[in-house]
Write an enzyme that holds these catalytic residues in place. Structure first.
Site, PDB file in Angstrom:
ATOM      1  N   ASP A 167       9.066  -7.932  -3.646  1.00  0.00           N
ATOM      2  CA  ASP A 167       9.099  -6.489  -3.872  1.00  0.00           C
ATOM      3  C   ASP A 167       9.528  -5.708  -2.628  1.00  0.00           C
ATOM      4  OD1 ASP A 167       8.555  -4.070  -5.275  1.00  0.00           O
ATOM      5  OD2 ASP A 167       6.559  -3.969  -4.376  1.00  0.00           O
ATOM      6  N   GLU A 418       1.277 -14.857  -1.648  1.00  0.00           N
ATOM      7  CA  GLU A 418       1.211 -14.909  -3.102  1.00  0.00           C
ATOM      8  C   GLU A 418       2.020 -16.010  -3.745  1.00  0.00           C
ATOM      9  OE1 GLU A 418       2.153 -10.915  -4.198  1.00  0.00           O
ATOM     10  OE2 GLU A 418       0.066 -10.394  -3.956  1.00  0.00           O
ATOM     11  N   TYR A 474      -5.457  -5.515  -7.020  1.00  0.00           N
ATOM     12  CA  TYR A 474      -5.033  -4.191  -7.500  1.00  0.00           C
ATOM     13  C   TYR A 474      -5.840  -3.739  -8.716  1.00  0.00           C
ATOM     14  CZ  TYR A 474      -1.177  -4.465  -4.221  1.00  0.00           C
ATOM     15  OH  TYR A 474      -0.433  -4.536  -3.071  1.00  0.00           O
ATOM     16  N   GLU A 512      -4.162  -6.918   0.673  1.00  0.00           N
ATOM     17  CA  GLU A 512      -3.471  -5.884  -0.103  1.00  0.00           C
ATOM     18  C   GLU A 512      -4.432  -5.261  -1.088  1.00  0.00           C
ATOM     19  OE1 GLU A 512       0.225  -6.771  -2.103  1.00  0.00           O
ATOM     20  OE2 GLU A 512       1.004  -7.873  -0.375  1.00  0.00           O
TER      21      GLU A 512
HETATM   22  C1  CKU Z   1       2.798  -5.240  -3.899  1.00  0.00           C
HETATM   23  C2  CKU Z   1       0.434  -9.192  -6.933  1.00  0.00           C
HETATM   24  C3  CKU Z   1       0.557  -8.279  -5.810  1.00  0.00           C
HETATM   25  C4  CKU Z   1       1.803  -8.511  -4.995  1.00  0.00           C
HETATM   26  N1  CKU Z   1       2.018  -7.572  -3.917  1.00  0.00           N
HETATM   27  C5  CKU Z   1       3.157  -7.974  -3.105  1.00  0.00           C
HETATM   28  C6  CKU Z   1       3.840  -6.856  -2.392  1.00  0.00           C
HETATM   29  O1  CKU Z   1       5.041  -7.296  -1.793  1.00  0.00           O
HETATM   30  C7  CKU Z   1       4.122  -5.736  -3.365  1.00  0.00           C
HETATM   31  O2  CKU Z   1       4.853  -4.710  -2.765  1.00  0.00           O
HETATM   32  C8  CKU Z   1       2.100  -6.327  -4.598  1.00  0.00           C
HETATM   33  C9  CKU Z   1       3.024  -4.076  -4.883  1.00  0.00           C
HETATM   34  O3  CKU Z   1       2.952  -2.931  -4.469  1.00  0.00           O
HETATM   35  O4  CKU Z   1       3.241  -4.365  -6.050  1.00  0.00           O
END
Ligand code: CKU
Length: 605
Positions: A167, A418, A474, A512
Site C-alpha cells: 500500500d 504482514e 485496525y 500499526e
Molecule cells: C495499512 C492489514 C494492514 C496492513 N497495513 C499495511 C500498510 O502498508 C497499509 O498502508 C495497512 C493501511 O493503511 O491499510
C-alpha cells in the site's frame, strides 16, 4: 561476507568522497531497447532531472508517473589527478528496484533491491584529471522473486503497469545520494561494536575488518573532543570510564576513529559517531541500558510532495521536529530501509528505530489492507519461486544489517511486514530469516515482524520466532468501523485476551493502528474519515492498549498522509496520517501529544 564495504562515504585524511547529487540526464525506455541501441555510451534527449528524487511526480504526463520498465540516468564526473594510485568507487545510496551501472561505456556493476546502497570499483575504467561518463539503467518492475513483492502486467495498449502487493506508491529511480569515492588500497572495510555496562564504566567489544594486514588503532573521543578510550588490534575491548550513555531523547555521541597504521604513517582513517547503550528484551520489557521503555511513535514512510521517496534533508528535519513536539520516542522504517542520513539524525536526537527490511507484500493481494482481514489464503510461501525470493530477502537482510548495525538508534530488526503466516510453508522460510538476523548481528538485537490482522492465536504459525510481538490492527477501521466502534472494541479485547491466555512472556507492540482521516473534514457527531472519528477511534484503541500489561508500545499508522496506487479505497493516497503530507497537524496530533507527554517513559515497567 559482502563484496563491497557498506560504510558511509566520508572524507578523512586518507579518504575522499565527492557528491554526484544534482541534475542528471534522464529518459524513459518504454520499448526496453536502450541496451541494444547503445545508450550505455550516452542516452538520447536533453531532459534533466534532480538526484536524489523519485522521477514520478515532476512531470505532468500520467504515462511518466505510472511508468513501469527501464529509465536511464546520465552525468559527467571529473576524477581528480591526485586520485591516481588509489581505489576509486562509485556508490549509490539506493537505486529502486534494480540497476546496471556503466562508466565510459563499460558495464561495471548490477544491483538488485531498491533500498540499500551498493558500490562498484571503477579504478581501472576511469580517466584521471578528465571527465568521465556515468550511465545508469534503473528498472522499477515488481516481481514475486524480489522484495517488495508485486506484479508487472501489460495493458492492452502494450504499456506495462506495476501492481504492488503493498500500500504505497511504487516510487523509483535514484532516490538517494550518489558518491564518487577514493580509498587507499588498504582500507577499513567493516567494523562491529557490542556494549557491556559495568558500574559506571562501559566496555566496548569490537572487531574491525580491513583489506590488509597492517596494525589497527581505535580511538574514542567524547563530545568535548577529549580522548575517552583507545586500543590496538583488529579485535579487542575498550574500557570507557564514567561512560556517558546514549539515552532516549538524550543522545550522547562519542566519535570513534579507526586508523590503519604503518608505524607513524596513517594508511587509512575512518570515523563514525557511536552511542554507548544496550538493548535487551527481558520478559515483557524492552530495556535500554537496563531501563524499561514504553515505545510511542509512528510507522513512517519516506514520502513527500514533488520528490516522492527521494531523500530531502528539509523533510527529514521537519519530521524530527514534529516527532519531538508530539512526544514520540520511536519509529519503524516501514516498509523498507530508509536513507542513511535519517538513522544518523535518529542517533543524534535519541530516537529508537525499528529497522525494517523491504519484505512487504509477501501475501498475494492487490489490496492487502482489505483482504488481510478476510481470511483469504494464497499459499504465498509454497510457490515454486519461493527459494529465489528467500535468497533475495536474505541478501537484503545481510546488506541492511551491515549498513545499520552500528547506529545506536537501531534497537530491533523488523524482518517482514504482514506476510501470510497461516500456512505451514511460511515456517521454514521464517526459520532461515530469523536465524540469519541473529547470526549477523553481534549485538543480538531483538527480531520482530509485523503480524497482519488474520495472524492471531490459533491461525498464526510464526509468531514464536519474534522476540517482540508486533501487531498491525485496525479494529474500528477495516473491522467494524463507524457506528460499530463499540463492537470493534469488544472484538479487539477478545483477540488481546487470547494473546494474554498464551502467556508468551514477551513484549507486545502495536506497529500499526489508525483510521483514514481527511484534514478537510469535521463532523459532530463523528463519521468515518472525519477528524472527530480519528479521535474517537484513538480513545478506544488507547484504552485497550492500557488494559494489557504486556503491551509495551504503540506506533500509529502513519506519521503523515502518503501516496499510494490510485483506487476507490484511497483518496489520492492513504490518509491515516497524524500529520498531512505537508506536515501540518490533524486534530489527533493534539490528542496523541497529550497522551504521549503524560505517559511515563517506563510506562508499565
Ligand atoms: C495499512 C492489514 C494492514 C496492513 N497495513 C499495511 C500498510 O502498508 C497499509 O498502508 C495497512 C493501511 O493503511 O491499510
Amino acid at each position: 561476507m559482502l563484496e563491497n564495504s557498506m560504510l558511509y562515504p566520508r572524507t578523512t585524511v586518507s579518504r575522499r568522497a565527492l557528491s554526484l547529487d544534482g541534475m542528471w540526464g534522464f529518459c524513459l525506455d518504454p520499448l526496453g531497447r536502450g541496451e541494444k541501441d547503445g545508450w550505455a555510451d550516452g542516452i538520447p534527449g536533453r531532459d534533466l532531472i534532480p538526484v536524489p528524487a523519485s522521477f514520478q511526480d515532476f512531470y505532468t504526463e500520467k504515462e511518466i508517473r505510472e511508468f513501469a520498465g527501464d529509465v536511464w540516468y546520465e552525468r559527467e564526473m571529473f576524477v581528480p589527478e591526485e586520485w591516481e594510485g588509489r581505489q576509486v568507487f562509485l556508490r549509490f545510496g539506493a537505486a529502486t528496484h534494480r540497476a546496471a551501472v556503466y562508466v565510459n561505456g563499460r558495464k561495471i556493476t548490477e544491483h538488485e533491491g531498491g533500498f540499500l546502497p551498493f558500490c562498484a570499483e571503477i579504478t581501472g575504467v576511469v580517466r584521471y584529471n578528465a571527465k568521465n561518463q556515468v550511465v545508469v539503467r534503473v528498472n522499477n518492475e515488481l516481481t514475486v522473486t524480489n522484495i517488495p513483492c508485486g506484479e508487472t502486467i501489460v495493458l492492452p495498449d502494450g504499456q506495462k503497469m506495476n501492481k504492488p502487493y503493498f500500500d504505497f506508491f511504487n516510487y523509483s529511480g535514484l532516490q538517494r545520494s550518489v558518491y564518487l569515492m577514493a580509498l587507499p588500497k588498504e582500507y577499513v572495510f567493516d567494523f562491529d561494536l557490542d556494549y557491556e555496562l559495568t558500574g559506571q564504566d562501559a566496555l566496548i567489544h569490537y572487531s574491525v575488518v580491513t583489506t590488509g594486514d597492517h596494525e589497527v588503532e581505535l580511538t574514542l573521543y567524547d563530545e568535548e573532543g577529549r580522548q575517552a578510550a583507545a586500543s590496538m588490534g583488529k579485535e579487542g575491548t575498550m574500557r570507557v570510564e564514567d561512560a556517558h550513555l546514549w539515552r532516549v531523547h538524550h543522545a550522547y555521541l562519542y566519535r570513534l576513529v579507526i586508523r590503519i597504521l604503518d608505524g607513524e604513517r596513517v594508511i587509512d582513517e575512518y570515523e563514525q559517531e557511536i552511542g554507548i547503550r544496550t538493548v535487551r528484551v527481558e520478559g515483557t520489557s524492552i530495556r535500554i541500558n537496563g531501563e524499561p521503555v514504553y515505545l510511542r511513535g509512528f510507522g513512517k514512510h519516506e514520502d513527500s510532495d514533488i520528490v516522492g521517496r527521494g531523500f530531502h534533508p528539509g523533510v527529514m528535519k521537519r519530521d524530527f521536529e514534529l516527532m519531538k513536539w508530539i512526544g514520540a520516542n520511536s519509529f519503524r522504517t516501514a516498509h523498507y530501509p530508509y536513507s542513511e542520513e535519517i538513522y544518523q539524525m535518529a542517533d543524534r536526537e535519541g530516537f529508537l528505530v525499528i529497522d525494517e527490511v523491504a519484505a512487504v507484500g509477501l501475501f498475494e493481494s492487490l489490496m492487502n489492507f482489505m483482504e488481510a482481514s478476510s481470511g483469504k489464503k494464497t499459499a504465498f510461501f509454497a510457490k515454486e519461486t519461493t527459494p529465489i525470493l528467500l535468497k533475495a530477502h536474505k541478501k537484503a537482510l545481510e546488506e541492511l544489517i551491515a549498513r545499520d548495525k552500528n547506529h545506536p538508534c537501531v534497537i530491533a530488526w523488523s524482518l517482514l511486514n504482514e506476510p501470510e503466516t497461516t500456512d505451514e510453508a511460511a515456517v521454514p522460510y521464517f526459520e532461515e530469516i530469523f536465524e540469519l538476523a541473529h547470526e549477523l548481528d553481534v549485538q543480538k538485537r531483538p527480531r520482530t515482524f509485523a503480524l497482519i490482522m488474520n495472524s492471531v492465536p490459533g491461525t498464526c504459525k510464526c509468531y514464536q520466532f519474534s522476540d517482540i510481538i508486533a501487531l498491525n490492527r485496525y479494529y474500528g477501521w477495516y473491522v467494524r468501523g463507524g457506528y460499530e466502534l463499540s463492537e470493534a472494541e469488544a472484538l479487539f479485547r477478545r483477540e488481546m485476551d487470547a494473546w494474554k491466555a498464551l502467556d508468551l512472556k514477551k513484549p507486545f507492540l502495536f506497529t500499526e493502528y489508525g483510521a483514514d482521516t481527511l484534514s478537510s473534514e469535521h463532523k459532530l457527531p463523528s463519521v468515518m474519515w472525519s477528524q472527530e472519528y480519528q479521535d474517537a477511534y484513538l480513545r478506544i484503541t488507547n484504552e485497550v492498549f492500557d488494559s494489557y500489561d504486556f503491551v509495551k508500545g504503540e506506533q500509529i499508522w502513519n506519521f503523515a498522509d502518503f501516496q499510494t496506487t490510485e483506487g476507490i479505497l484511497r483518496v489520492n493516497g492513504n490518509k491515516k496520517g497524524v500529520f498531512t503530507r505537508q506536515r501540518q497537524p490533524k486534530d489527533a496530533a493534539y490528542l496523541l501529544r497529550k497522551r504521549w507527554k503524560e505517559l511515563p517513559p517506563d510506562f508499565k515497567g
